[in-house]
Design a protein around this motif. Structure first.
Motif, PDB file in Angstrom:
ATOM      1  N   TYR A  70     -33.318  33.334  34.154  1.00 45.45           N
ATOM      2  CA  TYR A  70     -32.550  33.083  32.932  1.00 45.45           C
ATOM      3  C   TYR A  70     -32.193  31.609  32.808  1.00 45.45           C
ATOM      4  O   TYR A  70     -32.294  31.019  31.729  1.00 45.45           O
TER       5      TYR A  70
ATOM      6  N   ARG B  69     -25.466  30.308  31.434  1.00 45.54           N
ATOM      7  CA  ARG B  69     -26.396  29.513  32.253  1.00 45.54           C
ATOM      8  C   ARG B  69     -25.659  28.828  33.390  1.00 45.54           C
ATOM      9  O   ARG B  69     -26.073  28.887  34.559  1.00 45.54           O
TER      10      ARG B  69
ATOM     11  N   PHE C 116     -35.442  36.136  27.432  1.00 38.88           N
ATOM     12  CA  PHE C 116     -35.383  34.683  27.259  1.00 38.88           C
ATOM     13  C   PHE C 116     -36.651  33.995  27.751  1.00 38.88           C
ATOM     14  O   PHE C 116     -37.018  32.925  27.239  1.00 38.88           O
TER      15      PHE C 116
ATOM     16  N   SER D 145     -33.350  29.757  29.574  1.00 38.39           N
ATOM     17  CA  SER D 145     -32.283  29.419  28.629  1.00 38.39           C
ATOM     18  C   SER D 145     -32.098  27.912  28.503  1.00 38.39           C
ATOM     19  O   SER D 145     -31.720  27.423  27.435  1.00 38.39           O
TER      20      SER D 145
ATOM     21  N   LEU E  32     -24.612  31.088  25.384  1.00 37.88           N
ATOM     22  CA  LEU E  32     -25.778  31.079  26.270  1.00 37.88           C
ATOM     23  C   LEU E  32     -25.632  30.010  27.345  1.00 37.88           C
ATOM     24  O   LEU E  32     -26.008  30.220  28.509  1.00 37.88           O
TER      25      LEU E  32
END
Length: 219
Positions: free
Chosen positions: A195, A126, A28, A199, A122
Protein backbone atom coordinates in the motif's frame (compact mmCIF):
# COMPACT_ATOMS: atom_id res chain seq x y z
CA UNK A 1 -8.05 0.80 -17.54
CA UNK A 2 -8.12 -1.94 -14.97
CA UNK A 3 -11.04 -1.62 -12.62
CA UNK A 4 -10.45 -1.73 -8.88
CA UNK A 5 -12.55 -4.41 -7.26
CA UNK A 6 -15.59 -3.10 -5.42
CA UNK A 7 -15.70 -4.85 -2.09
CA UNK A 8 -17.17 -3.51 1.13
CA UNK A 9 -16.21 -4.75 4.56
CA UNK A 10 -16.49 -3.87 8.20
CA UNK A 11 -13.97 -4.37 10.99
CA UNK A 12 -15.80 -7.56 11.94
CA UNK A 13 -15.29 -9.24 8.57
CA UNK A 14 -12.06 -10.76 9.83
CA UNK A 15 -14.17 -13.31 11.67
CA UNK A 16 -15.20 -14.63 8.27
CA UNK A 17 -11.63 -14.93 7.03
CA UNK A 18 -11.78 -11.75 4.98
CA UNK A 19 -8.53 -9.95 4.10
CA UNK A 20 -9.37 -6.22 4.03
CA UNK A 21 -5.73 -5.14 4.04
CA UNK A 22 -5.01 -7.24 0.98
CA UNK A 23 -8.02 -5.77 -0.82
CA UNK A 24 -6.76 -2.27 -0.06
CA UNK A 25 -3.22 -2.94 -1.29
CA UNK A 26 -4.43 -4.71 -4.44
CA UNK A 27 -6.86 -1.91 -5.29
CA UNK A 28 -4.17 0.74 -4.99
CA UNK A 29 -1.69 -1.34 -6.95
CA UNK A 30 -4.30 -1.38 -9.72
CA UNK A 31 -4.55 2.42 -9.59
CA UNK A 32 -0.76 2.80 -9.52
CA UNK A 33 -0.43 0.45 -12.50
CA UNK A 34 -2.93 2.57 -14.40
CA UNK A 35 -0.85 5.66 -13.71
CA UNK A 36 2.33 3.87 -14.80
CA UNK A 37 0.85 2.19 -17.85
CA UNK A 38 2.43 3.32 -21.10
CA UNK A 39 -0.76 2.37 -22.89
CA UNK A 40 -2.81 4.93 -20.98
CA UNK A 41 -2.87 8.70 -21.25
CA UNK A 42 -0.93 9.71 -18.13
CA UNK A 43 -3.07 12.82 -17.80
CA UNK A 44 -6.28 10.84 -17.27
CA UNK A 45 -7.28 8.74 -14.27
CA UNK A 46 -10.73 7.22 -14.06
CA UNK A 47 -12.75 8.41 -11.09
CA UNK A 48 -14.83 5.25 -10.55
CA UNK A 49 -12.01 2.77 -9.76
CA UNK A 50 -10.18 5.45 -7.78
CA UNK A 51 -13.16 6.21 -5.58
CA UNK A 52 -13.87 2.51 -5.07
CA UNK A 53 -10.28 1.92 -3.96
CA UNK A 54 -10.59 4.83 -1.53
CA UNK A 55 -13.80 3.35 -0.10
CA UNK A 56 -11.91 0.24 0.94
CA UNK A 57 -9.77 2.34 3.28
CA UNK A 58 -12.74 3.73 5.25
CA UNK A 59 -13.01 0.92 7.84
CA UNK A 60 -9.36 1.36 8.80
CA UNK A 61 -10.26 4.65 10.46
CA UNK A 62 -13.05 2.88 12.33
CA UNK A 63 -10.57 0.26 13.55
CA UNK A 64 -8.43 3.01 15.06
CA UNK A 65 -11.23 4.10 17.38
CA UNK A 66 -12.18 7.47 18.82
CA UNK A 67 -8.86 9.19 18.08
CA UNK A 68 -9.65 9.14 14.39
CA UNK A 69 -13.43 9.43 14.56
CA UNK A 70 -13.18 12.87 12.99
CA UNK A 71 -11.17 11.39 10.12
CA UNK A 72 -13.57 8.52 9.62
CA UNK A 73 -16.63 10.78 9.39
CA UNK A 74 -14.95 13.32 7.13
CA UNK A 75 -13.22 10.77 4.91
CA UNK A 76 -16.28 8.55 4.45
CA UNK A 77 -18.52 11.48 3.52
CA UNK A 78 -16.09 12.78 0.94
CA UNK A 79 -15.36 9.35 -0.57
CA UNK A 80 -19.10 8.81 -0.89
CA UNK A 81 -19.32 12.10 -2.80
CA UNK A 82 -16.58 10.98 -5.20
CA UNK A 83 -18.28 7.59 -5.69
CA UNK A 84 -21.56 9.31 -6.52
CA UNK A 85 -19.82 11.82 -8.80
CA UNK A 86 -18.15 9.00 -10.71
CA UNK A 87 -21.58 8.00 -12.05
CA UNK A 88 -21.67 11.16 -14.17
CA UNK A 89 -18.03 12.28 -14.48
CA UNK A 90 -15.45 9.86 -15.86
CA UNK A 91 -12.05 11.17 -14.73
CA UNK A 92 -10.46 13.14 -11.90
CA UNK A 93 -9.29 15.68 -14.46
CA UNK A 94 -12.80 16.27 -15.84
CA UNK A 95 -14.16 16.64 -12.32
CA UNK A 96 -11.58 19.27 -11.46
CA UNK A 97 -12.09 21.16 -14.73
CA UNK A 98 -15.84 21.40 -14.09
CA UNK A 99 -15.21 22.87 -10.63
CA UNK A 100 -12.68 25.32 -12.05
CA UNK A 101 -15.19 26.43 -14.70
CA UNK A 102 -17.85 26.85 -12.01
CA UNK A 103 -15.40 28.80 -9.82
CA UNK A 104 -16.21 26.59 -6.84
CA UNK A 105 -12.97 24.68 -6.26
CA UNK A 106 -12.45 25.88 -2.69
CA UNK A 107 -16.09 25.99 -1.66
CA UNK A 108 -17.22 23.44 0.96
CA UNK A 109 -18.77 20.46 -0.80
CA UNK A 110 -16.95 20.91 -4.09
CA UNK A 111 -15.71 17.64 -5.57
CA UNK A 112 -12.17 19.00 -5.96
CA UNK A 113 -12.07 20.08 -2.32
CA UNK A 114 -13.33 16.65 -1.32
CA UNK A 115 -10.62 15.01 -3.42
CA UNK A 116 -7.96 16.98 -1.57
CA UNK A 117 -9.38 15.83 1.79
CA UNK A 118 -9.54 12.22 0.63
CA UNK A 119 -5.92 12.43 -0.52
CA UNK A 120 -4.94 13.50 2.99
CA UNK A 121 -6.72 10.47 4.42
CA UNK A 122 -4.74 8.21 2.09
CA UNK A 123 -1.55 9.99 3.10
CA UNK A 124 -2.30 9.57 6.81
CA UNK A 125 -2.74 5.82 6.34
CA UNK A 126 0.49 5.68 4.31
CA UNK A 127 2.51 7.29 7.10
CA UNK A 128 0.78 5.16 9.74
CA UNK A 129 1.72 2.00 7.84
CA UNK A 130 5.30 3.19 7.33
CA UNK A 131 5.66 3.72 11.07
CA UNK A 132 4.02 0.40 12.00
CA UNK A 133 6.38 -1.45 9.64
CA UNK A 134 9.51 -0.14 11.35
CA UNK A 135 8.18 -0.09 14.92
CA UNK A 136 8.99 -2.91 17.32
CA UNK A 137 6.38 -1.70 19.80
CA UNK A 138 2.89 -3.10 20.27
CA UNK A 139 1.52 0.38 20.93
CA UNK A 140 0.18 2.38 17.98
CA UNK A 141 0.39 5.70 19.79
CA UNK A 142 3.67 6.87 18.25
CA UNK A 143 2.86 5.75 14.67
CA UNK A 144 -0.63 7.27 14.84
CA UNK A 145 0.61 10.48 16.47
CA UNK A 146 3.23 11.00 13.76
CA UNK A 147 0.71 10.31 10.98
CA UNK A 148 -1.76 12.77 12.48
CA UNK A 149 0.81 15.49 13.15
CA UNK A 150 2.23 15.34 9.62
CA UNK A 151 -1.04 15.24 7.71
CA UNK A 152 -4.00 16.62 9.66
CA UNK A 153 -2.67 18.67 12.57
CA UNK A 154 -1.66 21.74 10.47
CA UNK A 155 -5.30 22.14 9.38
CA UNK A 156 -6.96 21.63 12.77
CA UNK A 157 -7.66 24.04 15.58
CA UNK A 158 -6.54 23.61 19.17
CA UNK A 159 -9.75 21.88 20.32
CA UNK A 160 -9.56 19.17 17.67
CA UNK A 161 -5.85 18.59 18.24
CA UNK A 162 -6.46 18.23 21.97
CA UNK A 163 -9.32 15.76 21.42
CA UNK A 164 -7.18 13.67 19.07
CA UNK A 165 -4.29 13.65 21.56
CA UNK A 166 -6.65 12.37 24.27
CA UNK A 167 -8.04 9.73 21.93
CA UNK A 168 -4.57 8.36 21.21
CA UNK A 169 -4.70 6.61 24.59
CA UNK A 170 -7.72 4.60 23.41
CA UNK A 171 -6.05 3.24 20.27
CA UNK A 172 -6.01 -0.52 19.81
CA UNK A 173 -2.66 -2.25 20.13
CA UNK A 174 -0.90 -3.40 16.98
CA UNK A 175 -1.86 -6.98 17.84
CA UNK A 176 -5.52 -5.98 18.20
CA UNK A 177 -5.46 -4.11 14.89
CA UNK A 178 -3.92 -7.07 13.05
CA UNK A 179 -6.52 -9.36 14.58
CA UNK A 180 -9.29 -7.09 13.26
CA UNK A 181 -7.63 -7.18 9.84
CA UNK A 182 -7.18 -10.98 9.99
CA UNK A 183 -3.42 -10.72 9.45
CA UNK A 184 -0.30 -11.87 11.23
CA UNK A 185 2.65 -9.50 11.54
CA UNK A 186 4.52 -10.87 8.51
CA UNK A 187 1.54 -10.77 6.13
CA UNK A 188 0.41 -7.39 7.45
CA UNK A 189 3.82 -5.80 6.87
CA UNK A 190 3.87 -7.15 3.32
CA UNK A 191 0.43 -5.72 2.48
CA UNK A 192 1.25 -2.44 4.25
CA UNK A 193 4.45 -2.10 2.20
CA UNK A 194 2.45 -2.73 -0.97
CA UNK A 195 0.00 0.00 0.00
CA UNK A 196 2.78 2.43 0.91
CA UNK A 197 4.46 1.97 -2.47
CA UNK A 198 1.26 2.22 -4.51
CA UNK A 199 -0.35 5.05 -2.53
CA UNK A 200 2.83 7.14 -2.68
CA UNK A 201 2.54 7.17 -6.47
CA UNK A 202 -1.19 7.96 -6.32
CA UNK A 203 -0.69 10.80 -3.81
CA UNK A 204 2.08 12.38 -5.88
CA UNK A 205 -0.13 12.08 -8.96
CA UNK A 206 -3.02 13.90 -7.25
CA UNK A 207 -0.71 16.61 -5.89
CA UNK A 208 0.57 17.22 -9.42
CA UNK A 209 -3.00 17.54 -10.70
CA UNK A 210 -3.60 20.36 -8.22
CA UNK A 211 -0.25 22.01 -8.82
CA UNK A 212 -0.54 21.83 -12.61
CA UNK A 213 -3.74 23.86 -12.33
CA UNK A 214 -2.19 26.27 -9.81
CA UNK A 215 -4.78 25.28 -7.21
CA UNK A 216 -2.31 24.60 -4.39
CA UNK A 217 -2.60 21.74 -1.91
CA UNK A 218 -2.30 23.54 1.45
CA UNK A 219 -5.85 24.70 2.03
Amino acid sequence: MAQAKEVHFSPMDSANGDKPLRKISEAFKDIANCINSQNQNPQQLELAPFSRACSLVSPLFRCLGIAFKFAEMDYVAKVNDLCETSKSISTLQSMMEKDIEANCVRKPGSHTRNLLRVKRGLDMVRILFEEIIVSEENSLKNPASKAYSEVFSPYHGWAVRKAVAAGMYALPTKAQLLQKLNEDEVSAKSEMQNYVAASTLVIVYIDRLFQSRELGIDW
